[in-house]
Motif scaffolding. Structure first.
Motif, PDB file in Angstrom:
ATOM      1  N   ILE A 293       0.781  -1.120  -0.103  1.00 16.20           N
ATOM      2  CA  ILE A 293       0.032  -0.084  -0.043  1.00 16.20           C
ATOM      3  C   ILE A 293       1.018   1.287  -0.128  1.00 16.20           C
ATOM      4  N   VAL A 294       1.955   1.188   0.832  1.00 20.07           N
ATOM      5  CA  VAL A 294       2.897   2.315   0.924  1.00 20.07           C
ATOM      6  C   VAL A 294       3.582   2.584  -0.211  1.00 20.07           C
ATOM      7  N   GLY A 295       4.059   1.581  -0.846  1.00 20.72           N
ATOM      8  CA  GLY A 295       4.908   1.659  -1.912  1.00 20.72           C
ATOM      9  C   GLY A 295       3.774   2.063  -3.292  1.00 20.72           C
ATOM     10  N   GLY A 296       2.692   1.389  -3.207  1.00 21.23           N
ATOM     11  CA  GLY A 296       1.894   1.423  -4.438  1.00 21.23           C
ATOM     12  C   GLY A 296       1.222   3.042  -4.577  1.00 21.23           C
TER      13      GLY A 296
ATOM     14  N   TRP B 202      -3.052   2.060  -6.676  1.00 21.55           N
ATOM     15  CA  TRP B 202      -2.049   1.066  -5.893  1.00 21.55           C
ATOM     16  C   TRP B 202      -2.477  -0.223  -5.248  1.00 21.55           C
ATOM     17  N   TYR B 203      -3.722  -0.329  -5.464  1.00 17.79           N
ATOM     18  CA  TYR B 203      -4.337  -1.625  -5.220  1.00 17.79           C
ATOM     19  C   TYR B 203      -3.777  -2.812  -5.999  1.00 17.79           C
ATOM     20  N   TRP B 204      -3.134  -2.829  -7.215  1.00 19.38           N
ATOM     21  CA  TRP B 204      -2.717  -3.721  -7.941  1.00 19.38           C
ATOM     22  C   TRP B 204      -1.689  -4.332  -7.036  1.00 19.38           C
ATOM     23  N   ALA B 205      -0.626  -3.557  -6.431  1.00 18.68           N
ATOM     24  CA  ALA B 205       0.383  -4.023  -5.775  1.00 18.68           C
ATOM     25  C   ALA B 205      -0.142  -4.933  -4.515  1.00 18.68           C
TER      26      ALA B 205
END
Length: 743
Positions: free
Chosen positions: A422-425, A433-436
Motif C-alpha cells: 500500500i505504501v509503495g503503491g 495502488w491496489y494492484w500491488a
C-alpha cells in the motif's frame, strides 16, 4: 475415432475438472451480464457484476452440493458488507488502508476454518478490491447491491443448473481418465519395444511421463473417493484396485525395459528425468515372441479402454482369458526369461484391469471364463472380502498453535506485505495502488515457504508483462465495442481457469489481457496504465517476498526438510507393516498407509519446485533435490508393491508367510529412520546398516527354508530394490554407513 478423441481429452484433463471450472465461471459471468444488460445498468455495474460472478464461482471449493449452497448463501451478506465498507472508506485514505490490511489478515486467517472459511475470506477480499476498481461511492450502493445480488443468483444457477457437477459424476469421469491414461501408458510401453538406439531415450521419457500422469490421476481419485462412493467399504475397495492397476502398469514398464537390455532395469529410470539407461541396451528384436508381445500389448490396451458390458462370445473376452492365462504359465512362448517375464507382467496387468472393472462396475459376465480367469476372479473376491473387513487406523496429527500455526503465520506475513505494498503503491499511483496489494495477496495463496513465494511472484510478473503486450493490441482492436470486449473477456476467463493448474504464468497472462479489456470498457485504458500495472505487480511481488523472508519466515530448506521427514516416516510405516504382515503378523490397513505415503510424497514434490526451478542458480542443489525425489518415488513404488503383495497373503495360494522377512524389513526400516533422524537434526544419528543383500540373506536353503515361488521371488526383489534405494538416499543426505553387528 470418436471414442479415441474422447479418451485423449479425458486423459488431458482428468475428470474434466479444468473444463468444468472454466465453463461454470463463463456461464456465471455471461448470465450475470445478460440479466444486468436487461436491467439497463451502466458499464461500471456490468464490470462489477462480472467480477462478483467470477469470485462467487471460483471461491467455493467444497465437494458437497449442500455445503456449496450454504457457503454461497453466506457469501452474499459478506459481499454486500465488503462493498459497503469499500464505498464508505473510499475517501478516507488512512482508515481505508488500515481496514484493508485488517481485512486481508482476516481473509487469510479464515483458511484455518476449512473450505468455507477460505471461500468467505476470498469473497470479502475480492469484493472490496472490486469496490476500489469501479470506484464505488455511497450514492451508487443501491445499484451495486442489486448487481451483487444478481451476480450471486446467477452464480447459483450456473453451479446448480447449467453446469452441474456431482461427486459421483466427478469420480466417474476420473475413472475414465485413469483408464485413458492407463491405455496411453501401455501404448508408450509398446513403442519402447520398437525404439532404436537413437530413439530409446525419447521412448523411455514417454513411458516416464505416462507413469507420472497415471499416478497423478490415481491421487485425484483417492481424494474424491469418500464423497463419490456409496460407503467407506466401496471407497476402500476402489482405492485398492486403483493402486493395483498403477503398480501393475509401472511394473510392466520396468519388465519391458529389462527385456530390451542385457541387465535388469533400475526402477529409478522411470522416475528421474535424464537417468542413464541400462548400459547394454540392445537393438529391437523382430522374432516370433516379440511380435506376439506387441500384439498382446495392443490387446491389453483395448482391454483397458473397453468399457464394461456384455462380453459373452466376444473377441474381447477371448483376449482377456488369454492374457490372464499368462499369470499361470499358460501358453508362454519360447523366449528368454526376461521376455517371458513381460508376458507374465501383461497377465498381472490384465488381472488388475479385471479387478478394477469388478470394483467400479459390479459383477461381470462369467460364462466365457477359462479356469485361469475363474481363479483370478476367486482371488479378487477373496481379497475384496478381506478389504471390506479391514479396520482403518486413525492417526491424530499434532496441531501447531499460536504463530506456529500456518494460517496465522501466513495471515501476519500477508498483512505486513500488503501494508508495504500500500505504501509503495501510493508512491507509484494514488489511484491504482491496489494492484500491488492484489499481487502480494495472490503470491501467498497456496504457498508455504519463501522459495515458493519467490517463484510464484516471478511467474506472475512474467505473465503480466506478456499480458500487457496482449492488452495493448486487443484494446486497439476492440476500441469501444462493449460487447465485443465482454465476449473476449469471457474467452480469457475460460482460458484463465483452464490453464491455471498447468501454468501460473499462462494464467497471469490471461488475467492481465482480460484486465486490459476491462480498462477499455471503463474508458481508463492507456499505455501508461498498463505499464503501471507491470510496475505495481513487480512491487507487490517484491513486498510479498520481503514479508515472507523477514516476518516469521519459513525457509524453503526448512519446509522441504519437514516434508522429507514426513515422507520418510510414512515410508517406514508402510515398509514395517508390509514386512510384518508378510512375516505372519495380523493384517492392518496397508492401503491407507500407502495412500498417506503417496500424499506426503506429492506434498514434498510440490515443495521442492523452487529448488528445481530453471532459475535456481545453485545447480548442484537442484540436481540433488531431483535425485532425492526420484529415489523417494522409487522407494514408494517398491513399498506400494510390497503392501499390495502383503494384502494378498490370506487369499493367494502362491504366497506363504515367512518370519525371516520381518528381520529383512527391520534393516530397511532402521535405515529409513536413520535418514529421517539426520534430516530432522536429531542426535545421535545412527548410521545406516549395509551388508549382504536381502536376497542373499533369504536365499533358498538357508535356515532350512523351502524353495521360493515366483511371487516370493518378487517380494525379495522389491525388498532388495527398496534396500538399495534407501542406501542410495543416504549418500546425498549425508548419513554415514556402518556394517551391522550381526547378520
Amino acid at each position: 475415432m470418436r471414442a479415441e478423441v474422447r479418451g485423449r481429452f479425458a486423459a488431458a484433463d482428468p475428470g474434466l475438472l479444468r473444463l468444468t471450472a472454466g465453463l461454470r465461471t463463463v456461464a456465471s459471468i455471461a448470465l450475470t451480464l445478460a440479466v444486468l444488460a436487461a436491467l439497463r445498468v451502466d458499464v461500471s455495474h456490468l464490470v462489477a457484476g462480472a467480477i462478483t460472478a467470477m469470485v462467487a464461482t471460483f471461491a467455493i471449493r467444497e465437494k458437497g452440493r449442500s455445503q456449496q449452497a450454504v457457503t454461497l448463501a453466506l457469501g452474499l451478506p459478506v459481499a454486500l458488507a465488503s462493498m459497503s465498507l469499500g464505498a464508505l472508506l473510499n475517501s478516507r485514505v488512512v482508515i481505508g488502508d488500515l481496514f484493508f490490511v485488517t481485512l486481508i489478515f482476516c481473509a487469510v486467517y479464515g483458511r484455518r476454518f476449512g473450505d468455507r472459511g477460505t471461500a468467505l475470506g476470498l469473497i470479502g477480499f475480492q469484493i472490496y478490491f472490486a469496490s476500489l476498481f469501479v470506484h464505488a461511492t455511497l450514492p451508487a450502493l443501491p445499484g451495486l447491491y442489486l448487481t451483487i445480488t444478481v451476480a450471486f443468483g446467477c452464480a447459483a444457477v450456473a453451479r446448480f443448473v447449467l453446469v452441474r457437477q456431482t461427486a459421483t459424476g466427478i469420480l466417474d469421469r476420473l475413472r475414465r481418465s485413469f483408464r485413458a491414461r492407463f491405455a496411453q501408458l501401455v501404448a508408450a510401453q509398446a513403442e519402447l519395444l520398437d525404439a532404436g538406439p537413437d530413439e530409446l531415450d525419447k521412448a523411455v521419457e514417454e513411458v516416464r511421463v505416462g507413469t507420472a500422469r497415471l499416478h497423478e490421476t490415481a491421487l485425484l481419485i483417492q481424494g474424491r473417493l469418500a464423497d463419490g462412493t456409496s460407503d467407506e467399504a466401496v471407497a476402500r475397495l476402489v482405492q485398492r484396485r486403483i493402486a493395483d492397476a498403477e503398480i501393475a502398469a509401472e511394473r510392466l514398464g520396468l519388465l519391458l525395459l529389462t527385456a530390451r537390455s542385457a541387465e535388469r532395469a533400475d526402477t529409478l529410470t522411470l522416475h528421474l528425468p535424464g537417468a542413464p539407461l541400462p548400459s547394454a541396451a540392445v537393438e529391437p528384436v523382430r522374432d516370433e515372441a516379440m511380435e506376439r508381445l506387441r500384439l498382446d500389448l495392443e490387446a491389453l490396451r483395448l482391454l483397458v479402454l473397453r468399457p464394461a458390458g456384455p462380453e459373452k462370445g466376444t473377441a474381447l473376452a477371448r483376449l482377456r482369458n488369454r492374457l490372464l492365462g499368462y499369470r499361470e504359465e499358460e501358453n508362454l512362448p519360447p523366449a528368454p526369461s526376461a521376455v517371458q517375464d513381460v508376458f507374465r507382467g501383461i497377465g498381472e496387468a490384465a488381472r488388475a484391469v479385471l479387478g478394477l472393472r469388478i470394483a467400479l462396475d459390479g459383477p461381470q459376465d462369467e460364462s466365457d471364463d477359462t479356469p485361469a480367469t475363474s481363479r483370478s476372479r476367486e482371488e479378487l473376491d477373496a481379497e475384496d472380502a478381506a478389504i471390506e473387513g479391514a479396520e482403518e487406523e486413525e492417526r491424530e496429527a499434532e496441531e501447531a498453535t499460536g504463530l506456529r500455526r500456518p494460517t496465522t503465520r501466513a495471515a501476519v506475513q500477508v498483512a505486513v506485505g500488503s501494508a508495504l505494498a500500500i505504501v509503495g503503491g501510493e508512491f507509484l499511483s494514488a489511484q491504482r495502488w491496489y494492484w500491488a496489494v492484489l499481487t502480494c495477496w495472490i503470491v501467498f495463496i497456496n504457498t508455504a515457504s519463501t522459495g515458493e513465494i519467490l517463484v510464484k511472484g516471478y511467474r506472475r510478473l512474467l505473465g503480466t508483462v506478456l499480458g500487457v503486450v496482449a492488452g495493448i493490441v486487443l484494446a486497439g482492436l476492440v476500441g469501444h465495442h462493449t460487447w465485443t470486449a465482454f465476449a473476449l473477456m469471457l474467452l480469457f476467463v475460460f482460458a484463465m481457469f483452464y490453464s491455471a493448474p498447468i501454468s501460473y504464468t499462462l494464467m497471469s497472462f490471461f488475467v492481465t489481457a482480460m484486465l486490459g479489456l476491462l480498462y477499455t470498457l471503463l474508458n481508463t485504458y492507456s499505455l501508461d496504465v498498463l505499464v503501471l500495472r507491470v510496475a505495481e505487480t513487480a512491487l507487490g511481488a517484491v513486498c510479498g517476498v520481503i514479508a515472507a523472508a523477514v516476518v516469521l519466515p519459513v525457509h524453503t530448506d526448512r519446509r522441504t526438510d519437514e516434508l522429507l521427514v514426513e515422507t520418510l516416516d510414512r515410508l517406514a510405516d508402510v515398509t514395517r507393516a508390509a514386512a510384518d504382515q508378510l512375516s505372519g503378523a495380523p493384517p492392518v490397513d496397508l492401503v491407507e498407509k500407502a495412500r498417506d505415503l503417496d500424499q506426503a510424497l506429492a506434498d514434498l514434490a510440490a515443495a521442492v519446485q523452487p529448488l528445481t526451478h530453471p532459475i535456481t542458480p545453485l545447480r548442484s542443489r537442484r540436481d540433488t533435490a531431483r535425485y532425492v525425489v526420484a529415489l523417494l518415488e522409487t522407494c514408494a513404488y517398491h513399498a506400494r508393491s510390497l503392501a499390495a503383495t502383503a494384502e494378498l497373503l490370506p487369499t493367494h495360494p502362491a504366497i506363504a508367510a515367512d518370519p525371516r522377512l520381518r528381520g529383512a524389513g527391520r534393516r530397511i526400516v532402521h535405515n529409513i529412520e536413520a535418514i529421517a533422524a539426520q534430516v530432522a537434526g536429531r542426535s545421535p544419528v545412527p548410521g545406516i546398516e549395509t551388508g549382504p543383500s536381502i536376497a542373499a540373506m533369504l536365499a533358498p536353503g538357508t535356515l532350512g527354508a523351502p524353495r521360493y515361488g515366483r511371487v516370493t521371488d518378487r517380494v525379495l526383489r522389491h525388498l532388495q530394490r527398496l534396500d538399495e534405494a534407501v542406501v542410495g538416499l543416504a549418500r546425498p543426505l549425508g548419513v554415514a554407513a556402518r556394517l551391522p553387528a550381526a547378520v
